[in-house]
Every structure is written in structure tokens, then in C-alpha cells.
Design an enzyme around this catalytic site. Sequence first.
Site, PDB file in Angstrom:
ATOM      1  N   ASP B 359       0.792  -1.223   0.000  1.00 15.38           N
ATOM      2  CA  ASP B 359       0.000   0.000   0.000  1.00 15.38           C
ATOM      3  C   ASP B 359       0.822   1.269   0.000  1.00 15.38           C
ATOM      4  OD1 ASP B 359      -2.832   1.108   1.918  1.00 15.38           O
ATOM      5  OD2 ASP B 359      -2.246   1.404  -0.124  1.00 15.38           O
ATOM      6  N   LYS B 360       1.634   1.535   0.988  1.00 19.22           N
ATOM      7  CA  LYS B 360       2.125   2.904   1.158  1.00 19.22           C
ATOM      8  C   LYS B 360       3.637   3.023   1.292  1.00 19.22           C
ATOM      9  CE  LYS B 360      -1.337   5.952   2.693  1.00 19.22           C
ATOM     10  NZ  LYS B 360      -1.658   6.909   3.715  1.00 19.22           N
ATOM     11  N   ASP B 595      23.104   8.246   7.032  1.00 23.68           N
ATOM     12  CA  ASP B 595      24.029   9.244   6.502  1.00 23.68           C
ATOM     13  C   ASP B 595      23.885  10.585   7.215  1.00 23.68           C
ATOM     14  OD1 ASP B 595      25.540   7.944   4.770  1.00 23.68           O
ATOM     15  OD2 ASP B 595      24.442   8.547   2.966  1.00 23.68           O
ATOM     16  N   ASP B 726      18.237  -2.245   1.720  1.00 25.49           N
ATOM     17  CA  ASP B 726      19.107  -3.266   1.168  1.00 25.49           C
ATOM     18  C   ASP B 726      20.107  -3.817   2.169  1.00 25.49           C
ATOM     19  OD1 ASP B 726      20.675  -1.030   1.386  1.00 25.49           O
ATOM     20  OD2 ASP B 726      21.922  -1.580  -0.306  1.00 25.49           O
ATOM     21  N   ASN B 729      21.224  -3.127   8.194  1.00 22.36           N
ATOM     22  CA  ASN B 729      20.656  -2.144   9.118  1.00 22.36           C
ATOM     23  C   ASN B 729      19.209  -1.818   8.810  1.00 22.36           C
ATOM     24  OD1 ASN B 729      21.298  -0.958   6.749  1.00 22.36           O
ATOM     25  ND2 ASN B 729      22.012   0.960   7.630  1.00 22.36           N
ATOM     26  N   ASP B 730      18.712  -2.297   7.684  1.00 21.54           N
ATOM     27  CA  ASP B 730      17.305  -2.054   7.363  1.00 21.54           C
ATOM     28  C   ASP B 730      16.409  -3.191   7.825  1.00 21.54           C
ATOM     29  OD1 ASP B 730      17.928   0.320   5.951  1.00 21.54           O
ATOM     30  OD2 ASP B 730      18.636  -0.928   4.298  1.00 21.54           O
TER      31      ASP B 730
END
Lengths: 370, 1014
Positions: B359-360, B595, B726, B729-730
Site C-alpha cells: 500500500d504505502k 548518513d 538493502d 541495518n534495514d
Amino acid sequence: MMASSYNAKEEDGHHSGASSHGAAGAVKSKKPDNTAFKQQRLPAWQPILTAGTVLPAFFVIGLIFIPIGIGLFVSSNNIKEFQIDYTGVDISSPCYSCAKNFSWNSTTPCVCYVPFTLNQSFESNVFMYYGLSNFYQNHRRYVKSRDDSQLNGDRSALTNPSKECEPYRTSDGLPIAPCGAIANSLFNDTLELYHIDSNGTSNPIPLAKKGIAWWTDKHVKFRNPGGNNNLSVAFHGTNKPVNWRNPVYELDPSDPENNGFINEDFIVWMRTAALPTFRKLYRIIQKKPNTTPTLPSGKYLLTITYNYPVLSFDGRKRMILSTISWMGGKNPFLGIAYITVGSICFFLGVVLLIIHHKYDTRNNSADIPN
Amino acid sequence: MKIYTSTRLDVDFKLCTTLQSVTKEVAACVGEEIWVDSRTVYIGHKEPPPGAEAYIPQRYPDNRIVSSKLIIDTPTSPVTSGLPLFFVITVTAIKQGYEDWLRHKADCSINECPVDVVQQGKVVRTQSHKLRVGDIVVVREDETFPCDLILLSSSRHDGTCYVTTTSLDGESSHKTYYAVPDTMAFRTEREVDSLHATIECEQPQPDLYKFVGRINIYTDKEEPVARTLGAENLLLRGATLKNTQHIYAVAVYTGMETKMALNYQSKSQKRSAVEKSMNAFLIVYLCILISKAVINTVLKYAWQWSPDRDEPWYNHRTENERQRHVVIRAFTDFLAFMVLFNYIIPVSMYVTVEYVFTDKTGTLTENNMEFIECCVDGNVYIPHAICNGQILSAASSIDMIDSSPGGYRREHEDLFFRALCLCHTVQVKEEETVDGIKRGIHQGRPTSFYISSSPDEVALVEGMKRLGYTYLRLKDNYMEILNKDDEIERFELLHVLNFDSVRRRMSVIEGLRTLCVAYRRLSQSEYEEACHQLTEAKLALQDREQRLAQAYDIIERDFVLLGATAVEDRLQEKAADTIESLHKAGMKVWVLTGDKMETAAATCYASKLFRRSTQILELTKKRTEEQSLHDVLFELNRTVLRQRSISGLSVDCLDFGLIIDGATLSAVLKPNQERANPSNYREIFLEICRNCSAVLCCRMAPLQKAQIVKLIKASKEHPITLAIGDGANDVSMILEAHVGIGIMGKEGRQAARNSDYAIPKFKHLKKMLLVHGHYYYIRIAELVQYFFYKNVCFIFPQFLYQFFCGFSQQPLYDTAYLTLYNISFTSLPILLYSLVEQHVTMETLKREPSLYRDIAKNSLLRWPVFLYWTCLGVFDAVIFFFGAYFLFDNTTFTSNGQLMTTNTQMMFGNWTFGTLVFTVLVFTVTLKLALDTHHWTWINHFVIWGSLLFYVIFSLLWGGIIWPFLNYQRMYYVFMQMLSSGPAWLSIILLITVSLLPDVIKKVLCRAVCPTAY
């Protein structure tokens, strides 16, 4: 899916220029087949329901339905039908005493005479029905209370009927044939019709009792045990249903071929009605070879041997005479419905035409091309 | 549906590390290591020498792998549904049982595969599941490790071995594992068997990339030697040995305790919004079902009040029934009604709900490094186009940009290039040899490519290659480089000081990632001092990270600056276009990054997340240092609200972009004890965010990313969130979001492994969301609604019929029809619809991202839509029933029987009535779907017309024969008799037309009024 395809691509890139990479099977590609189905690229027809495309359909439906409806309505109106209630609720009605004094144990049948007049003459074949009201042939307990194997002539089912027939399964220790509530409550009024001519004499009208049941029922679904020879032997060891006067092999004394389970009145009764008010075909009055009407207008007398009690559950009994047309019996509803729906479609077509014109420009500018 | 099922299983597999990684993130944030209690492994099952430590025989599981387990998993609560439910459960159970059986078979073959174990100096062959912790195992090239092993020695002289972990994490590169120096000299079984040592290590945990342990080696004379063990010593079960003849290793984790096995466990399921609305609909239908049953039971007893009605003379009860208590009778009646109407709950849907829709909110990560230029003492060197990870031409030449430098410069330059060439952890992967011929030789020199966990490093090494310094290989702790003059230089690698984000010395200028290169000359004594500290730190079991950092700090000081490099992190192809489309589609795009703010903001401008017209609101540490957080928040909120009230009328509203950094975010989210309203800041923050079209969160810790997702998820609109990333850390964010998408980038596959969907490039998100997301949503919405609709159509006539059969639970349809309606007559068309429907073409969807707004906020599964479908169902059911009713009741509904015998007038019974209703029902419901289908492929034609044909053929067959195995023959010739009657045909056509009419009109009107809507 996309993940693996990318994976394969990456490998391809690295091994480019090395078409003969050892065993080709070693590199197992998880890439899905590039079929049109899996890639959702099947060629397709993409219709869209818009006012423009639906308009003609509405007009066509309207143009087809209205004539059909008119045809149905006219032919239904041409059908002649006559009904008479002979239950005997009113003290004035001829069957009042029969209805009032009904007893299961009476040995002498109560007969009542109902005179009536036909204002129109009935042409062609005339069908005679009996109609019952407030009689729940579609009650679940009732519907399932039968044994189709027994009715199909199965010997083991004859002596040991299905449990579904309870409490009409056995009587006096003997199995009942035919068992179950439906068979037990077989309609057993006898209706006879007399035409009273101008000089007062009453002539009996011949009533055909054959050909009133489905052909397949009579010849396939219902069969007597042990063939048709000597039914009393075949039904030996069984008892008649408790409410019956005669055993099943003596249902029609006049025609030995119409006895046992293949008695047509019985077969008709065994097809349970869908609704609590129903009518069942009783007799057929064949048309006369010459041009004289089958039932000319005039005075008639209906003779009823009153055996069937309905007052206890507030039921009604009717006798119906009707002719038929190409679309069956009298059926104004279908014709009216067709005319109505056809008109609505036509009307909607007009409305949509207006809408179509109104929104046409807007549609063209904002429509998504497909 | 099968397709989705398998996807879902994959998803579950990917979700396996959920809890683990989250726990770890927490730990990392708090700043202390979770020390799981340790285990001691006695190598070769030998006791340590007395006095060293107590020998505690420990029990470990054997090496048996059990992945099969019997579960019956139905996703919805046990809604009462009788037979179809039973059918569905059976099918599910059979399906899962079969899969379980397959797994069991696979387990068996794994458990029984042979393994070589060293016992008493000899190699003994045993079965995999008999391995125990402490066994010394021999593994040969291309064999898979049978359990988690600590490498003792390898056939290679440097004590290394190469391993691929393709089956574990999908990374196909060869990874190097190291033996402990003290044991790497062992060559034979006898030598290995003579080893006397214990291993202490943490209890098993599922993180594939983490291992802490210590090996104590006992020698006869000296003190025991302790060596540190890390993930680089641990060979994981499931990985494969490569380029190494054989290794000796000792088992530390076996069976279900191996990291691979631990990773298969602990699944958590994500539920889609569709499931949620569907469950709500199911509850409504359950209520309808129960109330119907109650109404009918009450009416039945009201109706039966008079005994003549209850038991007319023609229809008596049995004695047993009569004696039953009235309450029990009423209850069984109620249950019977439930069974009669239960079909209204579309049970068959339970099986199909195994998929997710998107969805978002998408986030952007790009990871394509390109070496742009470098600068040594003010001279700029620019190599020609170099693409990361690819070698453009083998005959590469050196492209020096600036003029030849002088002698001093030259020295510096050489030093600079060497430093770049050496300071990395890049691996060289040579082209595999095929049939003994090195393919690369054809081109004059061996081709190779670089693999690293960090794309920056690859970019740098590649860049150096273009500038003349080629990194060749790491061999026996010597790094070899090929310098400009084609000479090979060898450097001994003493220590690697790993990079970590705390010590990072990175800064950003003008959007390029620049890196300063500096060096320091170490004297022998300095080195030894540093070396000693390092070893000590590495050996520590506790606070290892901190002590290492201290040691690093001692070494990394007093550097001499050599020069700087610039690496550009390129935007992914079409990233801007994608983000723009997502914006247009009504999604709010947030960028969460670790970053610095300046880089991130530059990227956001480049990717059109922020446009020139965007008013940037800053919520950063810099600002909060000047003002209090409180003031800043309120000020921003005022700005936003003011703007909104102004732009309420004007068309071109100014859009806002918010920039927030990690420190401020944690301040905002921190429960505020001083104030009475602790959630105050949070609310204001959410309010600001709601009014921003784009938000940039920089300096984010991984856990903070997840916190943000959670915050948005929990806000009062409960939006559906999508996270895309990717890197490792995600992962936490991907797991937290409703839809987690992993990009398979160059930082390994951890993100992809934990995601619900994995895609190769960010740009694919556009097609995935706007096209596939849209399609799937349309399809699932139609599927859900249609299922409810067709069951209302199916059951409501039964309900109405009860009023005409004395509330006796008499079914309207024959048993075969009741059973097959959902299973076969009406199942395939909707199934196919949910597979191939494309209500608008792919191109249109891609071109018009705003179409996505049509389906935003679950719009097709909202209550009004649900109500429409239910009303349509009730309307159709009323048409079916009363249409048939008037034909039967008002008139003699008869067949003139021309086909059978002439002049026969036959009566229809209750089964004909039911069959007529059912025929109209099947045709209407199927044609209704045909009206909804906008994408007619040949399969659609086949399935829709085929289903109708199948119904007719089935009915002809079903009524055509006296079925010997049935104890009733009520359907015999019923269908044929019906078809031989003219009025029956006419009424079927009429009723179908009337039933479809409202929906057609609704469609036409909707399209006329708003042509773009679905």
C-alpha cells in the site's frame, strides 16, 4: 519472482562470453518460465461497460422481452381454468357433513355432490387436478420419510424399510409397503365428473387415469417387487400403510397394470410439492375426435367420495379444471413479468441515452484509453 | 492460489530472524553485549588436565535435524462451519501433511548422509545424525558441513579454507575462514587426534554472522594457551567447502542447535489489511448466521404452537422425538438451522488467504558507488568511466589526468595508491577454471573481479586499478599488488582493524562521499605494543568490543594526510521517477538513513523527494541546541497548520519536507517525565509529519528506523506501511513494516532474506506497487467480496424457503448442489479472476500513478462496498426465490412434456423448485463475475463458460441415472424435466436478467459519473 530473475541475470553477466560453461545444468536458474500466463501477458479482450456499449443491449432486451411477455400474457389469458373448493367448511356447502363426521374407522364411504356451471366451453384436452392448501408436503420430516429402494422394487428394502420411514415403518410387526409418511398420507378422495345436459340427465365424463405421472418415474424409478405378475404374492409379508383402506396391490381395481408401486396416482403423490399450497394432476379428459368441445359450457356435477380429512390442520381441498397452451398452464405472472422487465429495460435505455449524451464530452476528455 | 501459497512460505522463511535481530538491535543500542551463558566443548571428548577446570560432561542434542512438524493451521478462529470447514481443514491438513512428509523425507536423507569423524587417530565413517558436540570431523571439498564446526586445520598451508554460504544467505562469493594458528599445522588424523583442548563459546543463537568463543589448548609442559574464536572460525552447517581439499574441524553446535536450524524457527506472521477487513466481514456474517438460526428457531416454535400444525395426522413424529425435552429439541433445531445456513460463511476462502498486498510509503536506498576522482597534494586524478563491480575492458590503460608529478610528489602518490590498494577487505574472485583451462588466459591476463561487503571499497580498488595499481590477491597473509611498472609488490598483513560506524572518519562534500587517506609509520616496538593490546582485547570474552575500540584508538592517531578520494553514490536508475510516481499515487515517502544530513538532503533533492518548491522544516540537533525542543516543535507545528489553513482554498499548496535526525528523534520519542502529558511531543511530531509530503530522517540507528515505522503504524489512522532497504541495518525496519521489501544489493542478502518481497532495484518498486500492488488489491478485494456475495445468493433463498416449509430445515437444494456449489460450480472463475484480472492496462497504471489513490486506504474493502455487495446478494436471492415462488404458487407450473410423451401434463415437486432456483443462481453468480471481468483471456472464456457447461452436464448426469449407491433418487430426471418445459426456460432467462440488471446499471452510472474510478 523478480528477485530470482535478477539473480539469474547477474550470473549471466559474469559468465558472458563463456557459453559452454561446463555442465549447463549446474547453474540452476530459479527464473520462472517466461510464459505469457506467468508473466501475465496473455492476450486479452478488454470490454468496458459504458453507457454507450450497454445502450443497445438494453434496447434489444426491451424489444425482445415485451413481445414475449405479450405473447405469454395473451396465451395465458386464453387458457380456461375452473376451480371449486369442496372442503366443506361452510354449513351450506354440500360436503359439510362429510367433513364434519369424518372418522378414520368408518366403513361406509361418505359421498357428497357438488354441482357447478361452466360458463365457457373447454376445448382440446382438459386436465383435472386436485389442490390442497396448508398441507406441508415440503416439511423436512415428511420429505425424507420414504424409501426409494423399496419403491424401486428392491426386495430387501421391501421387508426391511429404511429408518427414515419411522414412525411409518412397521405396523403389527410387519414392514409397511410402501413405508413412510408420504405414502401413508396418499390422497384418496375419488372425484367423478358428470355433465348434466339440457333435459336433466347426467352423463359421466370419461376420465383417463393413465399418463398423469412422469414417464421415467412410471417406468424406471418406481417398480414392483418381483415383476408385475401376481402382486399379492410379491407383497406377501408386508402390511399396508396404516391410513390406507386397501393394500398397495389393490389401488386400482379396474386396471391390474396400474397397481402396486407403479400406480400413477401414487407416483404423482410421491413427488412432494414445493409449497404448502399445491395442486396435483388427477385425471385427463381427452378431447373428442370431432369438433365438439371437450367440456361444453353448461351444468356439471362433481361427485366426491370424501375420504381425506384436512380440516384438522385447517387445510382446503379443491378441484381444478384447466386447459393448457404451448407454455403450460395458466400463468399470467410470467407474461406480466416479461412485459415489466422489458419496459424497464427500454426505459433505462432511454435514461442511459440521455446520460450518455450528457457525459459524452466529459468521457472523451477524461477517459482512460484501454 | 498455489502460487501465493509458496510465496507465503518463502516469506515465513525470510521472517525467521525477526525476534533475534530485534533483540540484538536493542542490545547494541544500550551498548552492552548480551552474554548468553557459555558452553564448553571438549575436543575429541578428552577431559582437560586435572586442575585446569572441572570436567563437566554436558549433554547436547545429537545432530538430528527435525524440520517437519505436524500443525493444522487455519488462519481464522474456529468459526462453526460443519462439513465445508471439515473439508477445508482436511485439505489444509493433507496439504501440510504432505509437505511435512516431504520435509521428513528430506530430513531423513540429511540425517543419514555419511560423515567422516576422527576417532583414535583414524577416520571413521558415521551417519550425520550421530555426530556429537566435540567430535572432530573431516570435510572434503564440495562437501556440506554437517553441523556448526570450529575450523582446526585445513589442507591449505595458511590454515584457511574457502566456503560458500549460498544455501544460508544466498551470497555466492567465496568467504575465507581461518584456523587457529596453534592448530593449523595439523596435517594427519593422528596429529589432530592428539590435540588436547577445550572450547568455550556462547550458547547457540541464530545470528549467522556472530560468534564469540575461546579455545584453550593444553600442552604437557606449559600453561594452557587461550585463543580467541570469532565468526571467522566458525563453519556453518549448510555451507559448502570450496577450493580446499579437506579440513579438520570440531563440532560445537549440532542438530537443532545449529545456526541454520535456529534460523528456521520462530516465525511470525504478518497479517494484511485484507485479512483484517475479511475477518470483520466474517464476524458480521457469523452474526447474520446466528441471528438467522435464532429467528427461524423462534418462528418455528411460534408456528408449531398448535399441535395440528406441529404434528398433522399425515406427518407424525417418532416416539423418541416426542419424548425429547422441548429445550433439547429447540437446541437441536437451532443447530440444524446453523448447519443449513452455514454455507453463508465462505469457508473455502480460508485456504486462499495467504497473500499480502502493498500500500504505502516507500523508502529509498541506493548503493551504486563510482570512483570519481582522487586528490593527492592538490593534484586531481580522474579515471575514465568506471562502473562498480564491472571491468569494462581487459586491455585497460592508465588514464592519468594531471601532468607528471615531481619526485616528492611521486613518492606521496605511490604511497597514496598503495594505501588505497591495501587498506580494504576486498576479495579477489578469479574466474573459475573449466576443463583445466583458465579462460582468462585467452585475453592475456587473468580476469578477476572484486567482492567486498562494502561497495565503497570495491569502487576504490577498481579505481586504483584504472590508475595503475592492481590488487592481485591475498596469499598467506601477504597482499600482492601490481604496481605501475608491472612489478609485484608483497606486503605482510599483520592485523585488520575493522571499520565500524562509530569510528567512521567520513565526511561529505558536495554530495560525493569523500574519504581521506592518511598513514602512520609504526616502529617495531610500537607495533608490538599495539599488537599485544589487540590480542588481549580480542581474547576477552567480555567487553570485547569496547576494548578493541580502545586498542584501535591507540593505533589510529598521529596520521599523516596523504590525499582524498571521492566516490559518488549514484542515484539508482529512475529513482526520481519512481519517487515522483509514488508521490502522485498518494503515498508519503520517508527516507530513513544513517548518513549525514547534508548528503541525505542532497540525495533527496536529486531524487525529487524534495522539490525546489518544497519548504524544508528542520528538526535537527543543531536547531534544538539553539532553542529548546519544545519551542522548535511548536513553531514547526504552527507553520504547518497556518499553511494548511491558508492553502485550504488555494489550489497549489506549498508542500513541506521535514528533516529530522536521530538524536532529535530519540528526544521526541523519549517519554517526557517533566510534563504532565508525556505523549505530547509524539503527537505534535506526528501532526507535523502528517502534513509533510516528504520526510527525511538522517543519522538513524537501525533500531530507530524500526521505531519510526512503529510510530507511524501505531498512529491513529493505522496506515499500511512499507519498508524497503538493502542492508543489514534495514532489517529491523523491514520486519516492522506491514510490507517489507528487500533490495538485493551489494551489501549481502540479509535485507532480502528478511523481507516479504525481494526486488533487484528501487525502480521496480514502482511497477510492484502501482501495477502489481494495484492488481493484487483489486483481485483480492473482488475475491473477498464476491465470495460473500455468492454465498448470500446461495443461502438466502434457503432462509426464505423456511417460511414456506414450516421452519423444518428442509434444504432447498439437493445435497450434491449444496456440496459442489462452492467447491466446483462457482470456484474456478473467481480463482482465475484473482489470478489474471487486469482492470486497466499495465501501461496506464504506470503512466497514471494517481490511479493508485483509488485503492488507497483499503477503499474497496470498506463497509459501504461490503454493504453494497451484501445488498446485491440479498436482492438477487430474493429475485431467485420469489421468482420461482410465483411461478409455482400462482399457477400450475407445469411442463407440457412434448419431449417425453405427447399430451402428458406433469407436475413439478420441491426438488424441481430447488433446481430451478439453483440454476438461476449458478448462472447469475457466474455471469456477475463475467460482468466484473475486464480482462478476457482465453482462459477466462474457458473457465467461465466451462463452469456453466460443467454445471449443466453434471446436472444431466446426476439426474440421468438411478445411482445405486444413493439411498434416495429424488433428483432423478428432475433437471431434464425442467429443461423440457418452456416456462422454465423463460423464467430462468427472465430471473437472470433481472438479477444482473442493478449491477449493470450501477456500473454504467459509476463509469459515466467518474470515468477513472474502478
